[in-house]
Design a protein around this motif. Structure first.
Motif, short mmCIF file in Angstrom:
data_model
loop_
_atom_site.label_atom_id
_atom_site.label_comp_id
_atom_site.label_asym_id
_atom_site.label_seq_id
_atom_site.Cartn_x
_atom_site.Cartn_y
_atom_site.Cartn_z
N UNK A 1 1.14 -0.96 0.15
CA UNK A 1 -0.07 -0.33 0.15
C UNK A 1 0.63 1.50 0.05
N UNK A 2 2.21 1.41 0.47
CA UNK A 2 2.86 2.65 0.72
C UNK A 2 3.31 2.84 -0.16
N UNK A 3 4.37 2.10 -0.85
CA UNK A 3 4.23 1.98 -2.33
C UNK A 3 3.68 2.76 -3.54
N UNK A 4 2.26 1.79 -3.02
CA UNK A 4 1.34 2.18 -4.42
C UNK A 4 0.65 2.84 -4.25
N UNK A 5 0.88 4.85 -3.04
CA UNK A 5 0.57 5.38 -3.20
C UNK A 5 1.87 6.59 -3.41
N UNK A 6 2.64 5.95 -3.03
CA UNK A 6 3.95 6.89 -3.42
C UNK A 6 4.89 6.93 -4.38
N UNK A 7 4.21 6.12 -5.11
CA UNK A 7 4.78 6.03 -6.65
C UNK A 7 3.86 5.96 -8.28
N UNK A 8 2.87 6.37 -7.19
CA UNK A 8 1.92 6.67 -8.01
C UNK A 8 1.69 6.03 -8.80
N UNK A 9 0.88 4.19 -8.38
CA UNK A 9 0.97 2.96 -8.53
C UNK A 9 -0.43 2.79 -9.08
N UNK A 10 -1.07 2.46 -7.87
CA UNK A 10 -2.44 2.37 -8.31
C UNK A 10 -3.19 1.07 -7.88
#
Length: 590
Positions: free
Chosen positions: A252-261
């Motif tokens: 979840x953290x990298x999903x949002x931080x990396x603008x992945x989604x």
């Protein structure tokens, strides 16, 4: 608490945190990517040879950091010379080769997950879904045409999808830095950096540390982190319910931080295991905006004029504020018989956070390449849904994805400079670099890729009789349902071509046509603009810098901010107005 007060408090918290982080994070990223080739004076080394300290030397006031031990180990294992530089061709080939290998690895991992550990009884993913998903996550789109809980194992999620969340974000970040170097470097051999070094530094020094901090915050609020397959519970009707578990907090953290989604659970950030409290909702919004916003400071620091970064930030902020206002007004009113009877338009909204929380999240996620959702975008009002669709059609520059927002806005700034130069009869210049035929051609090609993919994909899809049955909210031609069905298709190709990943849920996209066409849109929408902007960076790096003169168009301040804003609006309005008129505008006027 009234809706207006709740909205104001959420926006205030987001703005304050971004303002606090803007300078230190932006300057930190500039130092991370600084190299000896970007400064022009020498100074005495400040660190001992072989020291593990990050501070090695300063040149011309710019700090150049030594490689960390783990970075040197990676370079040694991968046989990379971190001191070598690449032209735009070498940089692009390295990027494309790495991305192709990533697609192949992720595709194979999905196909064989049934014989790997932690499969939870799941078999291998079907070829079409594996193809679409591999392209989706490598291109930073994270489009999901499957139900994660019943498709992806707890090994495929972290080893395949989460890893791509890191590396795809780092790729976008590396491209943005390469473009900035094109403005910084003067009459070199066209070198714009080393892709492998930029990739490693972006992951190890920026994305991993920030993701770790965000994941810890999420864990304290109840976001789950488990490799168990799930647990059973009793529903309100007395039936047995199976609840999926997964390593959510870390992804979840990298999903949002990396603008992945890409959500590790099907409901994405509307699921209480992914987004349990109002605090996690705000933290996720901040995570989405953090790096794209701070990159404008990085840009200003690297080019030696921080006013340039503030000008780009002003463009981002103006577009974001305008679209947030339109969406909030559209969603807060009770329009339609059902909404008026209920007293609000809460269908599809996240009731724990209310309409303000859903609206702010929707604008943040479509203004970047994130695609995460905490509400059903298909349930938004025609005007609200049209606003978040337009947010993507602007090219996702408000503030855009990690890296992609900055280099997309720089391309529009170059076009604005060119138009401004024509208006006053002067040779257009940006940051001392003349914008000639080659530069404006590459900038124009970069801008035209996305509209071509969106409009061609939408037009072919809506005339194919085999696809109309997949438009879940469509009806007979000429009915309101058919208009909304067109909007769903337009939204799908806008999302894929902009590498966003969000969707209008009424459209079923599991057919081979959608899997293939949307996969191609994601692939071309990601890598064609990257090739064009890297070529632009290489062209800029080989040109000399011209001293400003009385006839030079200023590229800071309100005038240039307005010029870039006007260029952005005109490009989107002239290109997409006919399509928007057939979809959300027509639906809103009914």
């Amino acid at each position: 608490m009234t809706a207006a007060l709740a909205a104001s408090l959420q926006i205030l918290v987001v703005v304050v945190v971004l303002a606090i982080a803007y300078v230190p994070l932006g300057d930190y990223m500039a130092k991370v990517f600084a190299t000896e080739h970007d400064v022009d004076t020498t100074a005495e080394s400040l660190g001992a040879a072989g020291s593990t300290a990050t501070l090695q030397r300063t040149r011309g006031g710019t700090t150049v950091w030594a490689d960390l031990r783990i970075e040197r180990l990676i370079y040694r294992l991968c046989r990379i010379d971190p001191r070598s530089q690449q032209t735009w061709v070498g940089y692009a080939l390295s990027l494309l080769g790495f991305s192709a290998a990533s697609v192949l690895f992720l595709y194979v991992l999905q196909r064989v997950q049934g014989v790997l550990p932690l499969n939870g009884g799941l078999s291998g993913v079907s070829p079409s879904v594996a193809f679409n998903t591999a392209i989706s996550f490598v291109s930073n789109t994270n489009w999901q045409s499957y139900t994660p809980e019943t498709t992806m194992s707890n090994l495929t999620q972290p080893l395949g999808l989460a890893v791509q969340n890191f590396v795809s974000a780092a790729v976008g970040l590396a491209v943005a830095i390469a473009v900035v170097r094109g403005f910084v470097r003067v009459r070199t051999g066209g070198e714009i950096g080393n892709f492998w070094v930029d990739l490693v530094r972006g992951i190890l020094r920026i994305l991993l540390p920030l993701s770790f901090v965000i994941a810890l915050i999420l864990l304290t609020q109840g976001v789950i982190q488990s490799f168990s397959t799930g647990f059973a519970s009793t529903g309100l009707d007395g039936s047995s319910v199976s609840n999926a578990l997964a390593p959510v907090a870390s992804q979840e953290a990298i999903k949002e931080l990396g603008t992945n989604g890409g959500g590790i659970l099907g409901a994405n950030s509307a699921h209480p295991f992914e987004n349990p409290t109002p605090l996690t909702n705000v933290v996720q919004i901040i995570s989405i905006l953090l790096i794209p916003v701070a990159l404008t400071r990085t840009f200003g620091t690297m080019v030696g004029d921080r006013r340039q970064g503030l000008t780009l930030l002003a463009v981002m902020a103006a577009l974001f504020a305008a679209l947030l206002t339109v969406t909030a007004v559209a969603e807060s009113g009770a329009r339609g018989v059902a909404a008026q009877a209920a007293g609000s338009m809460m269908e599809g909204k996240e009731v724990r956070f209310g309409i303000p929380g859903s609206t702010l999240f929707a604008v943040a996620t479509t203004g970047t390449s994130t695609g995460a959702v905490n509400s059903a975008h298909d349930s938004m009002s025609p005007l609200g849904g049209g606003a978040v669709l337009l947010n993507m059609l602007f090219g996702e520059i408000a503030p855009g994805g990690v890296g992609t927002g900055l280099y997309g806005l720089l391309v529009l700034a170059i076009i604005a400079v060119f138009v401004g130069g024509l208006l006053v009869g002067r040779t257009p210049e940006y940051l001392g670099k003349k914008i000639g035929q080659r530069q404006i051609t590459l900038a124009a090609l970069s801008v035209l890729v996305m509209p071509a993919l969106v409009l061609i994909g939408t037009s072919i899809t809506v005339i194919l009789s085999s696809t109309t049955g997949f438009q879940g909210n469509s009806g007979d031609p000429g009915t309101p349902g058919s208009i909304h069905g067109f909007t769903e298709v337009l939204y799908a190709y806008a999302s894929a071509s902009n590498n966003n990943g969000s969707a209008f849920g009424g459209l079923t996209v599991t057919s081979d046509w959608f899997q293939t066409s949307l996969g191609i849109a994601m692939l071309l929408g990601r890598f064609l603009p990257i090739i064009f902007v890297l070529a632009l960076a290489g062209s800029l790096a080989t040109s000399k810098r011209t001293a400003p003169n009385p006839g030079t168009l200023p590229t800071t301040g309100p005038l240039f901010t307005g010029l870039v804003l006007g260029t952005s609006v005109l490009v989107a309005a002239l290109t997409f107005f006919p399509a928007l008129a057939l979809g959300p505008i027509a639906e809103a006027l009914q």
